[in-house]
Design a protein around this motif. Sequence first.
Motif, mmCIF file in Angstrom:
data_model
loop_
_atom_site.group_PDB
_atom_site.id
_atom_site.type_symbol
_atom_site.label_atom_id
_atom_site.label_comp_id
_atom_site.label_asym_id
_atom_site.label_seq_id
_atom_site.Cartn_x
_atom_site.Cartn_y
_atom_site.Cartn_z
ATOM 1 N N GLU A 21 0.815 -1.213 0.000
ATOM 2 C CA GLU A 21 0.000 0.000 0.000
ATOM 3 C C GLU A 21 0.855 1.272 0.000
ATOM 4 O OE1 GLU A 21 -0.266 -2.544 2.128
ATOM 5 O OE2 GLU A 21 -2.350 -2.991 2.660
ATOM 6 N N GLN A 22 1.888 1.308 0.831
ATOM 7 C CA GLN A 22 2.729 2.502 0.901
ATOM 8 C C GLN A 22 3.502 2.713 -0.393
ATOM 9 O OE1 GLN A 22 5.197 2.141 4.408
ATOM 10 N NE2 GLN A 22 3.578 2.872 5.763
ATOM 11 N N GLN A 25 1.151 4.171 -2.977
ATOM 12 C CA GLN A 25 0.923 5.591 -2.719
ATOM 13 C C GLN A 25 2.113 6.423 -3.183
ATOM 14 O OE1 GLN A 25 -1.820 6.930 -1.883
ATOM 15 N NE2 GLN A 25 -2.885 5.903 -0.218
ATOM 16 N N VAL A 45 -6.393 2.221 -1.738
ATOM 17 C CA VAL A 45 -6.179 3.669 -1.843
ATOM 18 C C VAL A 45 -7.344 4.349 -1.133
ATOM 19 C CG1 VAL A 45 -5.970 5.626 -3.420
ATOM 20 C CG2 VAL A 45 -4.986 3.412 -4.047
ATOM 21 N N SER A 49 -8.612 10.172 -1.630
ATOM 22 C CA SER A 49 -7.412 10.557 -2.373
ATOM 23 C C SER A 49 -7.786 11.301 -3.646
ATOM 24 C CB SER A 49 -6.589 9.315 -2.730
ATOM 25 O OG SER A 49 -5.574 9.639 -3.672
#
Length: 230
Positions: A21-22, A25, A45, A49
């Motif tokens: 996930e990081q 991003q 996400v 966002s």
Amino acid sequence: IDAAQRPLLMAGQGVMLGNAEQELQAFLAKSDIPVASTLLGLSAVPTSSPQYVGMLGMHGNYGPNIRNQECDLLIAVGMRFDDRVTGNREKFAKLAQIIHIDVDGSELSKTVNSACGLRGDVKLTLQKLIPLVSAEQKPDWEKAVKALKETENDYLDIRPGLTPRNAIMTLNKHLGENTAVATDVGQHQMWAAQNVSFKKPRRFISSGGLGTMGFGLGAAIGAAVGTGER
């Protein structure tokens, strides 16, 4: 990726299964590429966002489905191009070159041909890609994508009173950031997927693929036990 003028990224459940996930991003922040989600990729996400445009597929949002037909590059991360996403595969993303990243090599070009298939761990693959992509913004494409996101309001059920959408929008006001949402299989599953707001990853538990009816209660019990106070 750098040559694309109308790129779109599609995030699947593999992003979360791969603990990426990081990295996703960071990749999105640098490349400024709009991102859509599959059903099981929801919450990878945050819904809020600015780059998130909604869910892709036959039950998905208006914007990403239209732009999917217009993009010149589709980056598929940890997803398998099932028929609920693609519809008629002969017409799917016809203008786009496809980059498919998946840990399962058998998925690459299995149902949709990829210009570039990257078999590998999603987390490690994105880590290697991030320093290689440019930080060039594409304001015209970004504006066009966001315009369709706003246009979708014209197609939503905005009747007052107790409607499925209003019920879920009310639920959103009371959801904590850590609340996990579990669904069973059916129409309510799609209403939840279309309307629940997710602030953190791994907050949507739902049965895809075979769509196992009865899944929701067991999943909710498991989530309550497994997440403790979350």
